[in-house]
Design an enzyme around this catalytic site. Structure first.
Site, short mmCIF file in Angstrom:
data_model
loop_
_atom_site.label_atom_id
_atom_site.label_comp_id
_atom_site.label_asym_id
_atom_site.label_seq_id
_atom_site.Cartn_x
_atom_site.Cartn_y
_atom_site.Cartn_z
N HIS A 97 0.86 -1.20 0.00
CA HIS A 97 0.00 0.00 0.00
C HIS A 97 0.89 1.25 0.00
O HIS A 97 1.97 1.25 0.61
CB HIS A 97 -0.92 0.00 1.22
CG HIS A 97 -1.93 1.09 1.18
ND1 HIS A 97 -1.64 2.37 1.59
CD2 HIS A 97 -3.21 1.13 0.75
CE1 HIS A 97 -2.71 3.14 1.41
NE2 HIS A 97 -3.68 2.41 0.90
N GLU A 169 -3.95 1.73 -7.35
CA GLU A 169 -4.40 2.85 -6.52
C GLU A 169 -3.48 4.04 -6.76
O GLU A 169 -2.38 4.11 -6.18
CB GLU A 169 -4.34 2.46 -5.03
CG GLU A 169 -5.17 1.24 -4.69
CD GLU A 169 -5.46 1.18 -3.20
OE1 GLU A 169 -6.61 1.38 -2.83
OE2 GLU A 169 -4.52 0.96 -2.42
#
Ligand code: PGA
Length: 257
Positions: A97, A169
């Site tokens: 992430h 993302e």
């Protein structure tokens, strides 16, 4: 039937009491959405308790951790190993992430080592990639994304297809200061990522689930979900209340096959 993937990373939020209440409510909510594969990614300290709850209620809710070390054990203070997470019986390990990359020195190389370890231990690695605003402004988003993807998947064989998920993302779209991505841009990048996967794995690359994340909310979720190469959505803030998450499930459920 291939289910559309819809999940949320809670980041460093929720007490144990909040986490169990949320999970309890969500378990009821997801029963209405059989065409969706719903997953949650809480903090480590909540995982045992939440797994117990999921098992007691015989729920299809999938559970993941936000990170993992790649070694089984060792002198790595503060880290959690695959063996420890295996004991809980998790489904998914989120890796790479952008907050891990930005604040905790996660690199493409460590994401690759963790991906291989997660697969070895039977988890689904949910590998997050994303370009920064700066990359986008210099028009090198695709180069950056191809690099992240190729390094993360180094030595990941074709046999693993379907056992790992990719979340695209864009860093500039994530979190409270994030700017939601335009749907055509998401389409362009997801089509590109699919082509990279097909280059790597041949036609099997078409079977790698590709999720989109970053400021996904009730207003844009169904637009993204309709795109051909979007197989799931990965949500932060907008899914941190079960009723709001339910609204997104309803909206997405209407557009996915
Ligand atoms: P956000 O977070 O939906 O709150 O932008 C997304 C993420 O960090 O995965």
């Amino acid at each position: 039937m291939k289910k559309f993937l819809l999940g949320t990373n809670w980041k460093m939020n929720k007490t144990l009491a909040e986490a169990t209440k949320y999970t309890d409510e969500l378990i009821t909510v997801i029963e209405k959405h059989a065409q969706l594969e719903i997953f949650i990614i809480p903090s480590y300290t909540h995982l045992w308790k939440i797994k117990e709850l999921i098992d007691t209620k015989k729920s299809a809710l999938k559970l993941g951790a936000q990170n993992m070390h790649y070694e089984d054990a060792g002198q790595f203070t503060g880290e959690i190993s695959p063996v420890m997470l295996k004991e809980i019986g998790l489904d998914i390990i989120e890796l790479g992430h952008c907050e891990r990359r930005q604040y905790f020195n996660e690199t493409d190389e460590t994401v690759n080592l963790k991906t291989l370890a997660a697969l070895k231990h039977g988890f689904i690695p949910l590998i997050c990639i994303g370009e920064k605003a700066e990359d986008k402004s210099y028009n090198v988003s695709k180069e950056m994304l191809a690099k992240q993807l190729k390094i993360a998947l180094t030595n990941v064989s074709r046999d693993a297809i379907g056992k790992f998920w990719i979340a695209y993302e864009p860093v500039w779209a994530i979190g409270v200061n994030g700017i939601p991505a335009e749907t055509p841009y998401v389409k362009e990048i997801h089509d590109f990522l699919r082509s990279v996967l097909v280059d790597l794995y041949g036609t099997a690359g078409k079977d790698v689930p590709l999720l989109f994340g970053g400021s996904v909310n009730i207003n844009n979720a169904s637009d993204y979900a309709q795109l051909e190469n979007v197989d799931g959505l990965f949500i932060g803030r907008s899914a941190w209340e079960p009723d709001l998450f339910d609204e997104i499930m309803v909206a997405v459920g209407k557009v996915v096959k």
